[in-house]
Scaffold this active site. Structure first.
Site, PDB file in Angstrom:
ATOM      1  N   CYS A 102      42.700  37.759  35.343  1.00 49.44           N
ATOM      2  CA  CYS A 102      42.980  37.960  33.910  1.00 49.44           C
ATOM      3  C   CYS A 102      42.785  36.681  33.095  1.00 49.44           C
ATOM      4  CB  CYS A 102      44.390  38.523  33.698  1.00 49.44           C
ATOM      5  SG  CYS A 102      44.614  40.158  34.358  1.00 49.44           S
ATOM      6  N   HIS A 203      44.898  43.017  38.959  1.00 48.11           N
ATOM      7  CA  HIS A 203      46.113  42.485  39.574  1.00 48.11           C
ATOM      8  C   HIS A 203      46.759  43.670  40.291  1.00 48.11           C
ATOM      9  CE1 HIS A 203      47.324  43.672  35.478  1.00 48.11           C
ATOM     10  NE2 HIS A 203      48.442  44.050  36.042  1.00 48.11           N
TER      11      HIS A 203
END
Ligand code: ZN
Lengths: 252, 455
Positions: A102, A203
């Protein structure tokens, strides 16, 4: 460092900004690297690379660079360039691996451009650029990985991002999107691989449900120390969680 | 007025229908219907209240704190309207008010006690115009749903800045991000906090997420850590520190999930709730009750007989086994319930339940921020349950906890728990919201517990 030391059974994880860039259960990635390296017979250490100067980066085998909230990301922005950029470049040249998720993924690229055209420079370690998008991409992601020899060949995770990331010619995609949006929702690509750096929007946490990717990172980093193939571990629990996401994707 | 009455009737009919059809407790649907007919229905109903409303918001503890307040008000002879079943969006609040309105469309109650989701606070405060607003804490929670902590904090600050002059903000001084909200308000809030280092730790748990100074971004220095990032803190640059609480709890004594005791301003309070996190809830309710002039002696006396809400330390007996249900929905909350179960209650048998439905948060990565390591070597039986039981099993494996096979079926999880728990022993069910609903529905189906809208 950089010279292979045979018989040195040490494995070091470097966690970049653990106090600020740890929003999406990133600790799962750290724990997975540590426990698995231990199960493979290595003595593990985790070094926390917070703000300010550090001398510990040369010892690191695998770096982890996670996501942060906007406020936290702003706090590390200058520090990354001032205190980490040169050491990270040197480490990767010497065979260390980086997993960036991210916000970390975006910051390792060329730049992040906001909706009103303002550019924040990244450190350019990977050939990617990111632009702000309107809609947030949230949900399960399933990817057909393009890393050779990965078994199973799928990766599963959860994405939650509004940035749209595009790869330049030097960066290869981590995989092809089977479910979810991936880098930008347009080209069906997810993440990037360039040298020893893997960037991704997955994630969830990524490594616990993808033990084969965790071992890929560990093995790649240890190669420079002269290590051979890793031992075989019982991954039935991890792969059951992996398969559960695959099965749900197939039901949709 | 005709419109209001029509909205009330339509809403009430929907509520009955929903309960009859067993779709649930009829807790929010009536609110949706009534708000379509009359968008100002909640404001109109709130004006019918004899004394006004108290609104409770924050990441953790809303339900228990609101329930404590209702308990205190009802004991003092007040008629209270409250949104009890965790229906904490504006529709749930509207539905609760509708439920207590008479056939003339008037709300027949003295006080409203409403728990409000952090993101819904601005709307709720605007429509309800509360006498007091309690902000309990701000932890990271379900980012896929709520957005970032900072955005939420700004929203709350704006909402509190817009309340009428007669409205009081009652804030947790021990939470850095809540403190910053209060310090920015034009009118001084009523601060509360814990003051007993004997129950504090000096290191932040991993899940702590407001560890930087909200003003300059430096890492805060903690002289005491109570729950998550709530404690006694200061910025090294001297521009920010914990405000001194006027309502402070001292001499804290904890006994598992059974009881807690604390002293506030010379008054000893002893009550049947467990865990340090509940000390905050009791303190918050005490502060609000004092602000509307209930006496300390009355509060202490009334709290002695308090009963916890659905899934919050609820107790179920089955064939001589004691099951304790504890809602655990985010890292800060989970850490406290695990800590209380393991360290204070010496719990040995567990179901840990994780779902990823909308009400739980669809992103389950936060389980990696929960310190399940606390169970290692302490728990005998740990059953991962819920639709994401497999993820929990992996989490427990990497925490070094020897867990049972993951059970995605609630019935099978309960069977395994009963099989592995001896008669006379206690088992703890620590679950996210819908995972708790699922297990509870199974308990109801087997006749071990009553439906939650009857509790
Ligand atoms: Zn400061």
């Amino acid at each position: 460092m950089g010279i292979p030391i045979l018989g040195n059974m040490k494995f070091t994880v470097g966690w970049l900004y653990p106090d600020l860039m740890n929003i999406y259960g990133d600790r799962g990635n750290i724990l997975t690297l540590l426990r698995r390296a231990e199960w493979h017979g290595y003595e593990t250490t985790v070094v926390e690379l917070g703000r300010g100067s550090t001398t510990q980066m040369d010892d690191v085998d695998v770096f982890f660079f996670g996501g942060g909230q906007d406020r936290e990301q702003a706090l590390i922005y200058d520090d990354l360039r001032e205190f980490k950029q040169a050491s990270l470049q040197r480490a990767v040249q010497n065979g260390a691996q980086i997993l960036a998720v991210c916000g970390g993924y975006q910051l390792l690229g060329h730049y992040y451009q906001t909706a009103d055209g303002k550019r924040y420079d990244g450190i350019g370690l990977i050939d990617v650029r990111t632009e702000a998008g309107k809609r947030r991409f949230i949900g399960d992601v399933v990817v057909q990985a393009e890393i050779e020899g990965l078994s199973p060949s799928t990766l599963v995770g959860f994405e939650n991002h509004s940035g749209r990331t595009f790869l330049g010619p030097k960066a290869k995609p981590l995989g092809r999107v089977l479910q979810g949006h991936g880098n930008n929702g347009a080209d069906r690509r997810e993440g990037c691989v360039q040298g020893g750096v893997i960037g991704t929007y997955m994630h969830g946490s990524l490594l616990p449900k993808n033990p084969h990717l965790a071992d890929h990172l560990i093995a790649a980093a240890l190669r420079r120390r002269g290590a051979g193939a890793l031992s075989h571990l019982d991954d039935s629990a991890e792969l059951a969680a992996h398969d559960w996401i695959l099965q749900r994707a197939q039901r949709r | 007025m005709i419109r209001k009455t029509a909205a009330v009737w339509a809403g009430k009919a929907t509520g009955t229908l929903s309960r009859v059809s067993r779709r649930g407790g009829g807790t929010t649907l009536p609110g949706d219907i009534a708000r379509i007919i009359d968008p100002k229905i909640l404001t109109r109903l709130a004006k019918d209240l004899t004394y006004g409303s108290i609104v409770v918001t924050g990441t953790n503890g809303k339900t228990t704190t609101a329930r404590l307040l209702s308990w205190l008000l009802e004991g003092a002879g007040h008629r209270v309207v409250a949104n009890r079943a965790g229906a904490n969006l504006i529709f749930g609040v509207t539905a609760a008010a509708l439920n207590r309105a008479g056939s003339d469309g008037r709300l027949k109650a003295d006080w409203g006690v409403f728990e409000i989701d952090e993101a819904s606070l601005p709307k709720a405060v605007d429509e309800i115009q509360p006498r007091a607003t309690l902000v309990l804490n701000l932890f990271r929670d379900q980012l896929d749903r709520y957005g970032e902590l900072e955005t939420i904090a700004k929203k709350i600050e704006k909402a509190l800045g817009a309340v009428p002059e007669t409205s009081r903000a009652i804030l947790n001084a021990d939470d850095p991000r809540v403190a910053e909200i209060g310090l920015n308000l034009a009118r001084k809030p009523l601060w509360y906090g814990l003051d007993d280092i004997s129950v504090a730790s000096t290191t932040l748990p991993h899940a702590a997420d407001a560890r930087t100074c909200p003003r300059c971004g430096s890492s805060l220095i903690f002289d005491a850590v109570y729950v998550g990032h709530d404690g006694v803190y200061r910025c090294p640059n001297h521009d920010f520190s914990r405000p001194t609480p006027e309502i402070a709890a001292t001499n804290i004594k904890l006994d598992g999930f059974d009881s807690l005791a604390l002293t506030i301003d010379g008054t000893r309070i002893e009550m049947p709730l467990g865990g340090l996190y509940n000390c905050y809830n009791v303190l918050a309710a005490y502060a609000a009750a004092r602000s509307i002039d209930l006496t300390a002696a009355y509060i202490a006396d009334r709290l002695r007989t308090f009963k916890a809400a659905f899934g919050r330390q609820e107790r179920v007996e089955f064939r001589g086994r004691h099951l304790i249900l504890v809602l655990s929905k985010n890292p800060a909350g989970f850490n406290e319930t695990v800590r209380t179960a393991v360290e204070l209650a010496q719990g040995k048998n567990f179901i840990v339940g994780l779902n990823d439905r909308k009400a739980d948060g669809t992103d389950v990565s936060w389980i990696w921020d929960v310190d399940f390591e606390m169970l290692k070597g302490k728990a005998d039986v740990v059953i991962p349950a819920g639709n994401r039981a497999h993820d929990l099993a992996v989490r427990l494996k990497y925490a070094g906890v020897a867990a049972e096979q993951p059970q995605t079926d609630s019935g099978k999880a309960l069977d395994l728990l009963i099989k592995s728990t001896r008669e006379g022993d206690t088992a703890y069910l620590l679950c996210t919201y819908t995972a708790m609903l699922d297990l509870r529905a199974e308990l109801v189906r087997r006749g071990w517990a009553s439906p939650y809208w009857e509790t």
